[in-house]
Design an enzyme around this catalytic site. Structure first.
Site, PDB file in Angstrom:
ATOM      1  CB  SER A  15      -0.922   0.020   1.228  1.00  0.00           C
ATOM      2  OG  SER A  15      -1.601   1.257   1.273  1.00  0.00           O
ATOM      3  CE  LYS A  66     -11.649   0.006  -2.229  1.00  0.00           C
ATOM      4  NZ  LYS A  66     -11.497   0.695  -3.518  1.00  0.00           N
ATOM      5  CG  ASN A  87     -12.782   4.780  -0.404  1.00  0.00           C
ATOM      6  OD1 ASN A  87     -13.619   5.490   0.146  1.00  0.00           O
ATOM      7  ND2 ASN A  87     -11.909   5.256  -1.274  1.00  0.00           N
ATOM      8  CG  ASP A 102     -12.581   4.236  -4.668  1.00  0.00           C
ATOM      9  OD1 ASP A 102     -11.475   4.652  -4.266  1.00  0.00           O
ATOM     10  OD2 ASP A 102     -13.026   3.107  -4.384  1.00  0.00           O
ATOM     11  CB  ALA A 128     -21.248  -3.620 -14.448  1.00  0.00           C
ATOM     12  CB  ALA A 131     -13.447  -0.933 -10.107  1.00  0.00           C
ATOM     13  CG  ASN A 151     -19.981  -5.639 -17.143  1.00  0.00           C
ATOM     14  OD1 ASN A 151     -18.768  -5.486 -17.059  1.00  0.00           O
ATOM     15  ND2 ASN A 151     -20.644  -6.500 -16.390  1.00  0.00           N
ATOM     16  CG  ASP A 155     -28.934  -9.737 -17.501  1.00  0.00           C
ATOM     17  OD1 ASP A 155     -29.378  -8.970 -18.375  1.00  0.00           O
ATOM     18  OD2 ASP A 155     -29.109 -10.970 -17.495  1.00  0.00           O
ATOM     19  CE  LYS A 156     -20.717  -7.844 -11.994  1.00  0.00           C
ATOM     20  NZ  LYS A 156     -19.532  -8.702 -12.150  1.00  0.00           N
TER      21      LYS A 156
HETATM   22  P1  ATR Z   1     -13.497  -4.985  -9.382  1.00  0.00           P
HETATM   23  O1  ATR Z   1     -13.712  -4.808  -7.912  1.00  0.00           O
HETATM   24  O2  ATR Z   1     -12.072  -4.824  -9.827  1.00  0.00           O
HETATM   25  O3  ATR Z   1     -14.452  -4.181 -10.191  1.00  0.00           O
HETATM   26  P2  ATR Z   1     -15.133  -7.271  -9.955  1.00  0.00           P
HETATM   27  O4  ATR Z   1     -16.215  -6.751  -9.083  1.00  0.00           O
HETATM   28  O5  ATR Z   1     -14.822  -8.721  -9.952  1.00  0.00           O
HETATM   29  O6  ATR Z   1     -13.756  -6.555  -9.648  1.00  0.00           O
HETATM   30  O7  ATR Z   1     -15.461  -6.801 -11.453  1.00  0.00           O
HETATM   31  C1  ATR Z   1     -14.620  -7.092 -12.526  1.00  0.00           C
HETATM   32  C2  ATR Z   1     -15.111  -6.367 -13.762  1.00  0.00           C
HETATM   33  O8  ATR Z   1     -14.225  -6.645 -14.855  1.00  0.00           O
HETATM   34  C3  ATR Z   1     -16.502  -6.783 -14.227  1.00  0.00           C
HETATM   35  O9  ATR Z   1     -17.127  -5.712 -14.899  1.00  0.00           O
HETATM   36  C4  ATR Z   1     -16.157  -7.919 -15.194  1.00  0.00           C
HETATM   37  O10 ATR Z   1     -17.143  -8.199 -16.146  1.00  0.00           O
HETATM   38  P3  ATR Z   1     -18.388  -9.202 -15.759  1.00  0.00           P
HETATM   39  O11 ATR Z   1     -19.238  -8.420 -14.817  1.00  0.00           O
HETATM   40  O12 ATR Z   1     -19.050  -9.459 -17.054  1.00  0.00           O
HETATM   41  O13 ATR Z   1     -17.742 -10.399 -15.131  1.00  0.00           O
HETATM   42  C5  ATR Z   1     -14.967  -7.312 -15.885  1.00  0.00           C
HETATM   43  N1  ATR Z   1     -14.096  -8.311 -16.527  1.00  0.00           N
HETATM   44  C6  ATR Z   1     -13.231  -9.147 -15.917  1.00  0.00           C
HETATM   45  N2  ATR Z   1     -12.589  -9.908 -16.822  1.00  0.00           N
HETATM   46  C7  ATR Z   1     -13.069  -9.549 -18.044  1.00  0.00           C
HETATM   47  C8  ATR Z   1     -12.794  -9.943 -19.377  1.00  0.00           C
HETATM   48  N3  ATR Z   1     -11.895 -10.892 -19.666  1.00  0.00           N
HETATM   49  N4  ATR Z   1     -13.464  -9.353 -20.385  1.00  0.00           N
HETATM   50  C9  ATR Z   1     -14.376  -8.382 -20.109  1.00  0.00           C
HETATM   51  N5  ATR Z   1     -14.670  -7.940 -18.870  1.00  0.00           N
HETATM   52  C10 ATR Z   1     -14.029  -8.521 -17.847  1.00  0.00           C
END
Ligand code: ATR
Length: 271
Positions: A15, A66, A87, A102, A128, A131, A151, A155-156
């Site tokens: 960190s 978080k 956060n 953030d 989605a 982050a 995304n 749906d998410k």
């Molecule tokens: P974070 O806290 O970093 O946002 P997360 O909640 O697991 O981690 O979310 C990861 C994000 O990256 C999601 O939007 C995920 O898409 P899905 O919701 O469809 O899973 C996206 N993501 C991760 N790997 C991906 C990939 N190979 N291609 C496209 N999107 C990806």
């Protein structure tokens, strides 16, 4: 008496927060201490209550706590509610109040440090997950003309957008799949975790332009998203400025003083 603060995460050794807050405190003459604390994966709540018992004034929370932090709070700011994650915790007044800085950090980096207005602009938010959810409300408050959320799991993205209340939805927000993205955008923000896995997103070259800002919320190395944007002539930024800006916003919420971020961003980038 010195006011004590900490950042809680797992892992936490990497960190940069202690360095950032120490620099803010020196710069503004605030008498605070700030340390990084490793919480066991099943011991976040116990760690926070231990800090409260020891008289800490507040804490930052990072991966993976978080969401748990959000659940532990008795009160939330509006932006923490929309994020569904906290956060920044404030222990004043006997309650744990959860905030999420953030999104403010992202918007301040884009507008103040990188000089790209969001007002009236076409904005694309990729992702989605946690982050993306953490930055959506402050992005809306910056009053772009519209925000498109794309995304892999569409749906998410719809569920994420529904967390915004009608009053907050002051700009046009739409949800698309990656393959439906064709037009170009003024600001494109990558909030997916594909930078971590070094995976390319299935997005068209045509969404970038010479005047576009392509912003990856990751920092530390050039991601495939940044490389694609650069190839297409966009201005490219990583998330290091956001890291320092979200800390500055938390510092402001705790101390009522806004530190200068430019020298701290420079210091962290030079590490
Ligand atoms: P974070 O806290 O970093 O946002 P997360 O909640 O697991 O981690 O979310 C990861 C994000 O990256 C999601 O939007 C995920 O898409 P899905 O919701 O469809 O899973 C996206 N993501 C991760 N790997 C991906 C990939 N190979 N291609 C496209 N999107 C990806």
């Amino acid at each position: 008496m010195i006011d004590k603060y900490a950042v809680i995460g797992n892992p936490i050794a990497h960190s940069k927060s202690p360095l950032i807050y120490t620099a803010f405190a020196e710069q503004t003459g605030q008498n605070i201490s700030y340390e990084a604390i490793l919480a066991p994966l099943d011991g976040f709540s116990a760690t926070i209550h231990d800090l409260i018992n020891k008289g800490f004034k507040g804490a930052n929370v990072t991966v993976p706590f978080k969401f748990e932090a959000y659940d532990l709070c008795q009160k939330h700011t509006e932006r923490a509610f929309v994020a569904g994650a906290a956060n920044t915790l404030n222990f004043n007044g006997g309650h744990i109040v959860g905030d999420n800085t953030d999104g403010a950090g992202l918007v301040n980096d884009i507008v103040q440090n990188l000089g790209h207005s969001l007002h009236g602009k076409h904005v694309l938010l990729l992702g989605a997950g946690g982050a993306a959810q953490g930055v959506l409300q402050p992005l809306v408050e910056a009053k772009p003309r519209d925000i498109t959320v794309a995304n892999r799991n569409v749906d998410k993205a719809h569920v994420m957008v529904k967390r915004l209340s009608i009053e907050q939805a002051i700009c046009n927000i739409s949800v698309l799949s990656f393959d439906a993205l064709l037009q170009n955008y003024d600001v494109i923000i990558n909030a997916t975790s594909t930078g971590l896995t070094y995976t390319a997103l299935p997005i068209a070259d045509s969404i970038f332009s010479q005047t576009c800002l392509a912003y990856d919320m990751m920092y530390g190395r050039e991601t495939p998203f940044m490389a694609l944007a650069r190839k297409n002539g966009a201005q490219v930024a990583d998330g290091l400025g956001m890291l320092v800006e979200q800390a500055a916003e938390a510092f402001y919420q705790w101390r009522g003083v806004r530190p200068k971020t430019a020298p701290v961003i420079k210091m962290i980038r030079a590490l």
